[in-house]
Design an enzyme around this catalytic site. Structure first.
Site, mmCIF file in Angstrom:
data_model
loop_
_atom_site.group_PDB
_atom_site.id
_atom_site.type_symbol
_atom_site.label_atom_id
_atom_site.label_comp_id
_atom_site.label_asym_id
_atom_site.label_seq_id
_atom_site.Cartn_x
_atom_site.Cartn_y
_atom_site.Cartn_z
ATOM 1 N N GLY A 169 26.926 -23.593 11.781
ATOM 2 C CA GLY A 169 27.728 -23.616 13.001
ATOM 3 C C GLY A 169 27.687 -22.329 13.806
ATOM 4 O O GLY A 169 28.250 -22.251 14.898
ATOM 5 N N TYR B 220 38.548 -24.459 9.230
ATOM 6 C CA TYR B 220 37.276 -24.479 8.506
ATOM 7 C C TYR B 220 36.322 -25.445 9.182
ATOM 8 O O TYR B 220 36.716 -26.478 9.727
ATOM 9 C CB TYR B 220 37.500 -24.898 7.041
ATOM 10 C CG TYR B 220 38.142 -23.825 6.192
ATOM 11 C CD1 TYR B 220 37.377 -22.996 5.385
ATOM 12 C CD2 TYR B 220 39.516 -23.627 6.211
ATOM 13 C CE1 TYR B 220 37.958 -22.008 4.614
ATOM 14 C CE2 TYR B 220 40.109 -22.638 5.440
ATOM 15 C CZ TYR B 220 39.324 -21.829 4.639
ATOM 16 O OH TYR B 220 39.897 -20.841 3.881
ATOM 17 N N GLU B 221 35.041 -25.064 9.103
ATOM 18 C CA GLU B 221 33.971 -25.840 9.742
ATOM 19 C C GLU B 221 33.976 -27.314 9.328
ATOM 20 O O GLU B 221 33.513 -28.180 10.056
ATOM 21 C CB GLU B 221 32.652 -25.205 9.320
ATOM 22 C CG GLU B 221 31.454 -25.572 10.091
ATOM 23 C CD GLU B 221 30.337 -24.597 9.724
ATOM 24 O OE1 GLU B 221 29.949 -23.826 10.595
ATOM 25 O OE2 GLU B 221 29.879 -24.607 8.574
ATOM 26 N N SER B 222 34.493 -27.587 8.134
ATOM 27 C CA SER B 222 34.513 -28.961 7.631
ATOM 28 C C SER B 222 35.453 -29.857 8.424
ATOM 29 O O SER B 222 35.492 -31.061 8.185
ATOM 30 C CB SER B 222 34.943 -28.952 6.166
ATOM 31 O OG SER B 222 36.188 -28.277 6.039
ATOM 32 N N GLY B 223 36.240 -29.293 9.335
ATOM 33 C CA GLY B 223 37.126 -30.128 10.144
ATOM 34 C C GLY B 223 38.591 -30.005 9.773
ATOM 35 O O GLY B 223 39.430 -30.740 10.288
#
Lengths: 265, 272
Positions: free
Chosen positions: A135, A55-58
């Site tokens: 992103g 996920y883009e959140s890391g």
């Protein structure tokens, strides 16, 4: 398996199930919010337990049991193999090409699977201001391939994007003339993009794939109940259609049960 | 060394009208309470910087505190539009707002350059998009390989504000869970404030913990629940219902204004 007769799958459910099937042999998938997230979690539960969800959140290797509302829900971090900062996510993982497949949505798609998620209307006087790039541009540039998941409407499938947020297959034949600052006939390789770009656009009517040579999207598969005529009517350009489009296999009872349990949690 | 103080004094001392202010937190640890204190103190003409201007910046833009917004994704995650953000850009309400937008990779790299005190950062990006002509990005050629890359200018906020789980009495800070760009935002800024869930006698190292030494921060203020309706991993939960409810509250200008008066701007309102 339950013996109770299931309600037939809705179009949205079929779209999610079709998207999940594309991850059967993927190793690492990058996920945004909404239907793409549901499809990826479903794929991990039904087809591919080793699938790594990023996920883009890391959160890398998250194992959510529920569909998170946001890409940063706590369950993602709690179940992840690794949790990294945003600069690292985009530099070491996306840009360096460590992700096989990315799922993306968009407000507009053109015939070369370029995407707009920035604005409808003029940039300086928008009819509808959309959230913006997030992103997507670098995800679509750096990941091995991109699967786009969108509704099939003439609002979405447009002749010309109002704004190029994310490059798909650029403008290889120069017919769009809409890749800013570039000569006509520019390809994604010519723009220095390293991934293979969009490999499929999954809609609520069917699946489109780029022609291997021209890169123009071709309707190659129809969802149950959908027709070529519907797809043409809901596409804002003269849609290319494969000679004999495949018919999507009906959702299995296992797929449908798993999806409904997942969404219901 | 960070001064451990109360939130009101910290904001009064660090945030001025016209400042470029970054309140960071990538879906997690969003410093709502500090943002609300900025609004209660009536700060205006701010350049608001944030990768994901979600509900907090919708509130700050909606009351007219922002002159400019620097961002990469303006949505209510999982819910939909930010109605105040859209109203400001589409209709200039309550006043026109300047925008400067990037991609996430661009913004993350801008913070990285700021924290590193480099003038710019490089990445593969922007080329072929309409963003390239609309924002602050230039092409540079790698002196070693000849590859054409994107250069984005360093971000140096006047003030960065982040929320964390814990600080000790010397103002050393530790946060854990999704780390976002908080460390980069603090180190890129001229001044900084960290609000924390709790002040403890001693920081115990946590898996994945990010530590900001007290001498890199100007002020630390205790603000329990200060990132709600986002969350502080291990301490509070994300209030998804509040994010969904925001869609209704923010859709209408009057409903929004009344909600802000009652929940944020009224000095006697319960601190939530």
């Amino acid at each position: 398996m339950s013996t109770v007769k299931q309600a037939p799958a809705t179009t949205g459910e079929v779209q999610t199930i079709v998207a999940a099937r594309r991850l059967t042999s993927a190793k690492v998938v990058f996920i945004g919010v909404g239907r793409p997230s549901t499809a990826a979690i479903l794929a991990r539960e039904v087809h591919n337990p080793a699938l790594v969800l990023v996920y883009e959140s890391g959160t890398i290797g998250a194992k959510p049991r529920r569909v998170p509302l946001s890409i940063g829900d706590g369950e993602l971090a709690e179940t992840a193999d690794a949790v990294v900062a945003v600069p690292e996510m985009f530099a070491y993982w996306v840009q360096a090409g460590r992700i096989d497949v990315a799922f993306l949505g968009a407000a507009q798609v053109d015939r070369y699977a370029n995407l707009n998620s920035t604005v409808i209307g003029e940039y300086d006087a928008p009819r509808t201001r959309l959230p913006g790039a997030g992103g997507a541009p670098e995800i679509a540039g750096g990941c091995g391939e991109v699967v786009v998941i969108v509704p099939h409407t003439t609002r979405t499938f447009v002749e010309r994007l109002d704004f190029v947020t994310t490059v798909g297959h650029a403008d290889p034949d120069g017919v769009l003339g809409s890749i800013p600052g570039e000569p006509a006939g520019i390809t994604r390789e010519g723009l220095g993009l390293r991934g293979r770009g969009p490999s499929a656009v999954i809609t609520d009517l069917g699946v489109l794939q780029p022609d291997p040579v021209t890169k123009e999207l071709v309707l190659v598969e129809l969802l149950p109940g959908a027709t070529v005529q519907q797809a043409r009517e809901r596409t804002g350009w003269d849609l290319r259609v494969a000679d004999d489009p495949r018919r999507t296999a009906e959702p299995t009872a296992e797929e449908l049960t798993a999806l409904r349990e997942l969404v219901g949690r | 060394m960070a001064e451990v103080t109360d939130l009101r004094s910290a904001v009064a001392g660090l945030v001025r009208d016209g400042d470029a202010v970054a309140l960071e937190g990538f879906t997690h640890l969003i410093p709502f309470r500090a943002g609300h204190e900025i609004l209660r103190q009536g700060r205006r003409d701010l350049e608001l910087i944030r990768m994901t201007p979600d509900v907090l910046y919708d509130q700050m833009v909606g009351v007219g505190a922002a002159r400019k917004l620097v961002f990469s994704y303006g949505g209510n995650p999982g819910v939909g539009s930010l109605h105040r953000f859209r109203d400001a850009i589409e209709h200039g309400w309550p006043h026109p707002i300047e925008i400067e937008e990037h991609s996430h990779a661009g913004m993350a790299n801008r913070y990285l350059a700021g924290a590193s005190d480099l003038p710019f950062a490089v990445l593969r990006g922007y080329r072929g998009t309409d963003l390239e002509a609309r924002t602050r990005v230039e092409r540079v050629t790698c002196p070693f390989t000849g590859e054409v890359l994107a250069a984005v200018p360093a971000l140096h906020p006047d003030v960065s504000i982040v929320h964390a789980q814990e600080a000790d009495r010397q103002g050393n800070v530790q946060l854990w869970g999704i780390p976002g760009v908080q460390k980069e935002a603090v180190l890129a800024a001229t001044r900084s404030l960290v609000t924390v869930e709790r002040i403890v006698d001693e920081l115990v190292p946590r898996p994945g913990g990010v530590v900001l030494p007290g001498w890199t921060i100007d002020a630390v203020a205790e603000a329990p629940g200060g990132s709600q309706p986002s969350y502080a991993h291990g301490i509070t939960d994300r209030d998804n219902a509040a994010y969904r409810e925001w869609d209704r509250v923010s859709r209408d200008r009057d409903t929004f204004a009344a909600w802000m008066d009652e929940h944020v701007l009224d000095a006697s309102a319960p601190v939530t």
